[in-house]
Motif scaffolding. Structure first.
Motif, short mmCIF file in Angstrom:
data_model
loop_
_atom_site.label_atom_id
_atom_site.label_comp_id
_atom_site.label_asym_id
_atom_site.label_seq_id
_atom_site.Cartn_x
_atom_site.Cartn_y
_atom_site.Cartn_z
N GLU A 62 0.85 -1.18 0.00
CA GLU A 62 0.00 0.00 0.00
C GLU A 62 0.89 1.23 0.00
OE1 GLU A 62 -3.46 0.28 0.70
OE2 GLU A 62 -3.92 -1.86 0.67
N LEU A 63 0.62 2.17 -0.87
CA LEU A 63 1.48 3.34 -1.03
C LEU A 63 1.66 4.08 0.30
CD1 LEU A 63 2.89 4.68 -3.45
CD2 LEU A 63 0.96 6.25 -3.57
N LEU A 64 0.57 4.38 0.95
CA LEU A 64 0.61 5.17 2.17
C LEU A 64 1.39 4.43 3.27
CD1 LEU A 64 -0.26 7.54 3.91
CD2 LEU A 64 -2.41 6.34 4.37
N ALA A 65 1.07 3.16 3.45
CA ALA A 65 1.71 2.40 4.52
C ALA A 65 3.20 2.32 4.28
CB ALA A 65 1.10 1.01 4.57
N GLU A 66 3.58 2.05 3.08
CA GLU A 66 5.00 1.90 2.79
C GLU A 66 5.75 3.21 2.98
OE1 GLU A 66 6.46 -0.86 2.39
OE2 GLU A 66 4.62 -2.04 2.32
N GLN A 67 5.14 4.29 2.55
CA GLN A 67 5.83 5.59 2.69
C GLN A 67 5.93 5.99 4.15
OE1 GLN A 67 4.36 8.62 0.12
NE2 GLN A 67 4.93 7.52 -1.73
N LEU A 68 4.89 5.76 4.86
CA LEU A 68 4.94 6.10 6.28
C LEU A 68 6.00 5.27 6.98
CD1 LEU A 68 1.14 6.48 7.16
CD2 LEU A 68 2.90 8.28 7.15
N GLY A 69 6.05 4.04 6.60
CA GLY A 69 7.04 3.14 7.19
C GLY A 69 8.45 3.64 6.94
N GLU A 70 8.72 4.02 5.72
CA GLU A 70 10.06 4.49 5.39
C GLU A 70 10.35 5.85 6.01
OE1 GLU A 70 12.61 3.25 3.70
OE2 GLU A 70 11.62 1.34 3.30
N ALA A 71 9.30 6.65 6.16
CA ALA A 71 9.48 8.01 6.68
C ALA A 71 9.94 8.01 8.13
CB ALA A 71 8.17 8.79 6.54
N VAL A 72 9.62 6.97 8.82
CA VAL A 72 10.00 6.91 10.23
C VAL A 72 11.50 7.08 10.39
CG1 VAL A 72 10.09 5.37 12.23
CG2 VAL A 72 8.00 5.53 10.88
N ALA A 73 12.24 6.43 9.50
CA ALA A 73 13.70 6.47 9.64
C ALA A 73 14.32 7.62 8.88
CB ALA A 73 14.27 5.15 9.13
N SER A 74 13.52 8.53 8.34
CA SER A 74 14.06 9.61 7.50
C SER A 74 13.91 10.96 8.19
CB SER A 74 13.33 9.65 6.16
OG SER A 74 13.46 8.40 5.53
N ASP A 75 14.77 11.90 7.76
CA ASP A 75 14.69 13.26 8.30
C ASP A 75 13.80 14.16 7.47
OD1 ASP A 75 16.68 12.69 10.31
OD2 ASP A 75 18.12 12.67 8.65
N LEU A 76 13.77 13.83 6.19
CA LEU A 76 13.01 14.68 5.27
C LEU A 76 12.41 13.79 4.20
CD1 LEU A 76 12.38 17.62 4.17
CD2 LEU A 76 14.42 17.34 2.75
N ILE A 77 11.12 14.03 3.92
CA ILE A 77 10.48 13.29 2.83
C ILE A 77 10.01 14.29 1.78
CG2 ILE A 77 8.26 13.22 4.07
CD1 ILE A 77 7.78 10.50 2.64
N ILE A 78 10.23 13.92 0.54
CA ILE A 78 9.85 14.83 -0.55
C ILE A 78 8.61 14.27 -1.23
CG2 ILE A 78 10.58 15.83 -2.74
CD1 ILE A 78 13.47 15.65 -1.74
N LEU A 79 7.60 15.10 -1.29
CA LEU A 79 6.37 14.69 -1.99
C LEU A 79 6.03 15.73 -3.05
CD1 LEU A 79 4.21 13.61 1.08
CD2 LEU A 79 5.43 12.12 -0.51
N ASP A 80 5.52 15.24 -4.13
CA ASP A 80 5.25 16.15 -5.26
C ASP A 80 3.77 16.50 -5.28
OD1 ASP A 80 5.00 17.51 -7.58
OD2 ASP A 80 6.17 16.09 -8.79
N ILE A 81 3.49 17.73 -4.86
CA ILE A 81 2.07 18.13 -4.89
C ILE A 81 1.68 18.61 -6.28
CG2 ILE A 81 1.70 18.61 -2.45
CD1 ILE A 81 2.31 21.54 -3.02
#
Lengths: 282, 806
Positions: free
Chosen positions: A112-131
């Motif tokens: 699932e896109l959301l679950a996977e991104q959230l999961g990866e975001a935990v260990a990250s300082d900055l996440i880039i999303l394209d609005i």
């Protein structure tokens, strides 16, 4: 004042890539920022299960934008297309990272896109999303992710959109004392990265308070070799903020995640109507 | 008939009197005029004056007589008084880049236009980027781009709303878009879908199909919206650019408002600038491989001015001499540059030819050079007929090279072409090229000899003054001038004429100057001139020395003493190009009974030229007419040039041949101390020949070497006496009575001199005097005729004719 501008370091920059990523602007922006901060760029390509489900439906058709024609697709086609897309994005990330001498990694995950991104975001300082992609491609999943990060994410989120390079300033919105230092630090990093002017909008009850806060901020920035223009923020609605930022011709607005202006329905207004990029400082 | 008298020494050389000049040296003289070329100058004046088509000039005359100097001097004088012609430039043709436009500009304004265009381009390159960096412009562009996005997003948002209302989602896929039914925010699983009632599935599939149609409509609209958006940005760019460049271009236009072609050109420039804004904004990206540009970088060359012809600083109309009249040097050329191994060109690489440079004035060309350069003559004729110059390379015309060519607009021409050439070329062109007659209607013929009069002597002195001053040579004193004039007479082979061969005169002056300097003098004297002449001869007379040595060593048999029957000394001239000399040649004759045939041995072996053969035939006819009017000429004679191994041409030996034949017939010996030259006609008159001075000197040298005894001499035609300009040593010998020169008018006079026996004149009864040469000849021929008659009688039956007459 707990966080000084030079103390803020993004070590791990997460760059979610999906089948809808249209161009390399996010990738280039991530690489540029990582090069300046000596951070690592983590590319993650998520094979959205929704796409696999779609392809398995008996009437599944794919509309090609260039020909406006529909063609039959099945699960195998979709798997191949996703692999190909991932290959292209990996090669592109590798090429850019090598050029800029930036550490990088690339992962492919299915889920699932959301679950996977959230999961990866935990260990990250900055996440880039394209609005920008959210608006232009009508990626349902991206929209969902963006909305989620706006309201619940933990790390700093950079909501990008493709804008022409020009001299427009970086704007830091300081409407809350507790989060103000971090907002200012993030804004300084982006201003440094692009060599842009920094404009600080300060929420203050009166002129005296504004002057005091502006003075403090000036001192803080001067110590860090930065300069900024300070303006008072007298209004408190999201629409007023949009108007101020529009008038100031801001390139990027740095706002605290817990800012009242980004809560409730405000985030939707900001996403829809703010003519610039947004960084949610976590 | 009296025996001809030898000429007096005074008749052998016509001196020029230095006293007539009235100056010490030529330094006292001003510029000299042109000598003896009145006819040519009149023609030149006419040719220059008449401004009609085809009235170009051909100036003819021998090489080296100064045609170019005179013509150039005259044309420059004529050109100086006329206003300078207009400037011409080539400009880029924005509609057809391969056909550059030729534009005529008032004299001197070409440079100004070139500078103005350079400045304009600089201004545009500064002004345009600034205009596009304003916030207003960026805001407008942003608005247009946002409008495009809005348009698309609005359409997609409507579709999305409709999609969601039907429980379906629009999903971005790797290859585009797809629709799928959703449950709880997720795409329905295939198994769950299969569980749906058929009606529901039908509804979903029908919805998906309908939505796909709507999406297809939106996607089809997208390129149109993008195009509209681009057009709007382009229109905005145009508007901004026009505002930025309009006033700049308008300023230049105002300056050239009197030249319609330039104002039209500037309009085209304005349109082009607006069409190529990225180049001015620095946005034009040049594709490259490994840093090497695949195409040329954005170039502003197309706004430059190729000032082909600039008369801004010219005084009068141009006088152009094209020394190398190659085709492309006449009509101009389009040069090429190599780029990535290919040849490329543009209008700035158009180079003018001589026709462009001389347009409005005069073009001088050497006819021989012109005719020997491939296609040059045809190119010139084409331009003169068309009255325009069209630059086309030979490679282009004949497709020799496969590359990019330009076809520049032709430039109208109005000029006089002056061809310089010799008579041979002139008559050759007259005979074989009809176009020549049409295009070169004016002939200016230069004389190579002028009459030797006191006036011309003075003019010649003036000319020498000019030549010495021009070459920075020492001046000549009056005696030296006189010697140069005498030498001119000798060159003309005529004591009453003067050669005006400027080139050889110039050489003589230079060399005389050299010898004067060697002698430490500051003025050229007669001695220096004489020394220069002597040294000129010395440098080239090796062959003459060898020929004379052969005679003196009796390798070539020439008698200069005693008398011989049927043998005479003739004289022949050997021309080595830059040097001529004469040598004696032995002619012998044999005669016997025959059928009226004189065998010219030279002709029989094809060593005799046609004129020589003609001379022999004339003397055969004369022989029959004089001695055998009432009987057949029953003679077979043979004539030979002894020890001659080359071609014999000319009839100047016909008197000698006749005398040798008469000597053989009459059995009268010929005095070998004499030589004879001259041609003869059918009536026995002796006619003038060429090279008389060389011939006399040639025989004199041999006789002097063997020792002159007073009996040596040369018989020449009386008509040649006026040509005598003999060497001083010959004249001295004549004056001392050791050498003689006899002028004769008839062959009888020559026979009398050569044999010492009167030739004889028929009396009232038609008989020659007894003992005369002619009487002996007549008797001999009569004997031959009778003998032949006897041989011709029929043989009686039973008798065989034998070789002995009865």
């Amino acid at each position: 004042m707990t966080t000084r501008p030079h103390e803020l370091i993004f070590r791990r920059i997460l760059l979610p890539l999906d089948s809808g990523a249209a161009d390399s602007t996010d990738l280039d922006a991530a690489i540029r920022l990582a090069a300046r901060l000596q951070a690592e760029v983590v590319g993650i390509f998520i094979e959205d299960v929704d796409l696999m489900r779609l392809a398995a439906l008996p009437f599944a058709r794919e509309m090609a934008p260039l020909s406006a024609s529909a063609r039959r697709i099945d699960a195998a086609d979709m798997a191949r297309a996703l692999r190909a897309r991932a290959g292209v994005l990996r090669a592109r990330l590798q090429e850019r990272a090598l050029q800029a001498r930036v550490s990088w990694s690339f992962h492919i995950v299915q889920g699932e896109l959301l679950a996977e991104q959230l999961g990866e975001a935990v260990a990250s300082d900055l996440i880039i999303l394209d609005i920008g992609a959210r608006r232009a491609s009508m990626s349902r999943a991206t929209d969902q992710v963006t909305r989620h990060f706006f309201s619940q994410g933990a790390c700093t989120v950079w909501l990008r959109r493709a804008l022409a390079e020009d001299e427009r300033p970086i704007i830091a919105l300081l409407d809350d004392i507790s989060s103000g230092q971090r907002v200012l630090a993030v804004a300084c990093q982006f201003a440094r990265r692009d060599g842009k002017q920094l404009l600080v909008m300060i929420a203050a009850d009166d002129a005296i308070e504004f002057a005091r806060r502006a003075h403090d901020i000036g001192e803080l920035l001067t110590a860090d070799g930065m300069e900024a223009e300070c303006r008072p923020l007298t209004r408190s609605a999201a629409s007023d903020l949009i108007q101020d930022v529009t008038e100031a011709r801001g390139k990027l607005l740095v706002i605290a995640r817990d800012s009242p202006l980004a809560s409730g329905a405000g985030y939707q207004r900001l996403l829809e109507d703010l003519p610039c990029e947004i960084v949610l400082a976590g | 008939m009296n025996t001809p008298k030898a000429l007096a020494p005074e008749s052998l050389y016509t001196h020029c009197d230095p006293a007539q000049f009235g100056f010490e040296t030529t330094a006292e003289l001003g510029g000299g005029g042109i000598i003896g070329q009145e006819r040519a100058m009149e023609a030149l004046q006419f040719g220059v004056g008449i401004r009609r088509e085809g009235y170009n000039l051909f100036v003819l005359g021998p090489p080296g007589i100064g045609k170019y100097s005179v013509v150039r001097q005259y044309l420059e004088h004529a050109a100086g008084t006329a206003p300078a012609p207009p400037d011409w430039c080539y400009l880029h043709n924005f509609e057809q880049p391969d056909r550059p436009c030729a534009v005529r500009l008032p004299t001197g304004r070409g440079q100004a236009l070139r500078r103005d265009m350079e400045r304009l381009v600089d201004d545009l390159r500064n002004a345009i980027p600034v205009s596009f960096e304003t916030e207003e412009y960026h805001t407008h562009v942003q608005e247009i781009e946002e409008a495009l996005k809005d348009q698309r997003e609005h359409a997609l948002a409507e579709l999305t709303a409709e999609t969601e209302s039907r429980g379906i989602a629009l999903i971005r896929t790797p290859g585009g878009y797809a629709f799928a039914p959703v449950r709880g925010g997720e795409v329905i699983k295939p198994d769950d879908y299969e569980q749906l009632p058929d009606e529901e599935k039908q509804r979903i599939e029908a919805s998906v199909e309908e939505l796909q149609g709507k999406l297809a409509n939106i996607l089809r609209q997208t390129p149109k919206w993008q195009r509209e958006s681009r057009d709007r940005i382009k229109a905005l760019d145009r508007e901004v650019a026009l505002f930025a460049v309009g006033h700049l271009i308008e300023e230049v236009k105002k300056k050239y408002q009197d030249i319609a072609a330039i104002t039209a050109y500037l309009d085209a420039v304005q349109n082009d600038v607006v069409e190529h804004l990225p180049e001015f904004r620095g946005q034009d990206e040049t594709p490259n491989i490994l840093g090497i540009a695949l195409t040329e970088k954005p170039s502003f060359r197309r706004y430059q001015v190729n000032l082909l012809i600039d008369h801004g600083r010219s005084q009068g109309v141009p006088v152009v001499y094209e020394d190398t009249p190659l085709y492309q040097n006449l009509v101009g050329r389009v040069e090429h540059l190599t780029h990535m191994g290919a040849l490329v060109t543009d209008f700035m690489l158009i180079k003018p030819g001589a026709l462009h440079r001389a347009n409005g004035g005069y073009l001088i060309l050497d006819a021989k050079k012109l005719l020997t350069e491939p296609f040059a003559w045809e190119g010139l004729k084409r331009a003169l007929y068309a009255r325009e110059v069209r630059i086309q390379s030979l490679g282009q015309i004949y497709s020799y090279v496969s590359t990019v060519y330009l076809e520049p607009e032709a430039i109208p021409i109005d000029l006089k072409v002056v061809l310089l050439g010799d008579r041979f070329l002139y008559y050759l062109l007259q005979a074989y090229d009809p176009d020549f007659i049409e295009l070169f209607k004016v002939t200016a013929e230069f004389e190579d000899r002028v009459e030797r009069t006191p006036d011309n002597d003075r003019l010649y002195a003036g000319l020498l003054a000019v030549l010495t001053q021009r070459e920075d040579l020492y001046p000549l004193d009056s005696a030296a001038v006189a010697r140069v004039i005498e030498h001119g007479s000798r060159q003309a082979e005529d004591a009453e004429r003067l050669a005006v061969h400027l080139s050889s005169t110039m050489d003589l002056l230079r060399e005389s100057d050299y010898w004067a300097r060697q002698a430490g003098r500051v003025v050229i004297t007669r001695t220096d001139v004489q020394h220069a002449i002597d040294m000129q001869v010395r440098r080239v007379d090796r062959i003459r020395g060898q020929v004379q040595e052969g005679i003196l060593r009796n390798l070539v048999l020439i008698d200069t003493a005693g008398a011989r029957i049927g043998q005479v000394n003739a004289l022949s001239v050997i021309d080595l190009g830059n040097f001529s000399f004469a040598q004696p040649t032995r002619i012998t004759a044999n005669a016997r009974m025959g059928e009226g045939e004189i065998i010219d041995i030279e002709r029989e072996v094809e060593l005799g030229g046609s004129i020589h053969s003609k001379g022999v035939m004339i003397l055969t006819s004369m022989l029959a007419a004089r001695y055998a009017q009432d009987r057949p000429l029953s003679l077979t004679a043979s004539l030979a040039f002894e020890q001659s191994y080359g071609l014999i041409e000319g009839d100047s030996a016909s008197v000698a041949e006749f005398c040798a034949l008469i000597s053989a017939l009459a059995a009268v010996p010929i005095d070998q101390r004499l030589a004879v030259t001259g041609s003869v006609n059918q009536h026995g008159q002796v006619q003038a020949i060429g090279g008389v001075n060389h011939k006399i000197e040639g025989f004199f040298d041999i006789c002097r070497a063997r020792g002159l005894d007073g009996g040596h001499g040369v018989i020449i035609p009386a008509a040649n006496v006026v040509h005598l300009m003999l060497r001083e040593d010959v004249i001295e010998a004549v004056r001392a009575g050791r050498f003689k020169i006899y002028p004769v008018e008839s062959v009888d006079e020559a026979i009398t001199l050569l044999t010492g026996v009167p030739a004889g004149i028929r009396d009232a009864q038609g008989e020659y005097p007894n003992g005369s040469v002619n009487q002996r000849v007549e008797d001999r021929l009569r004997d031959f005729a009778e003998l032949r008659h006897e041989f011709a009688k029929p043989v009686p039956d039973g008798h065989e004719n034998d070789d002995t007459p009865a």
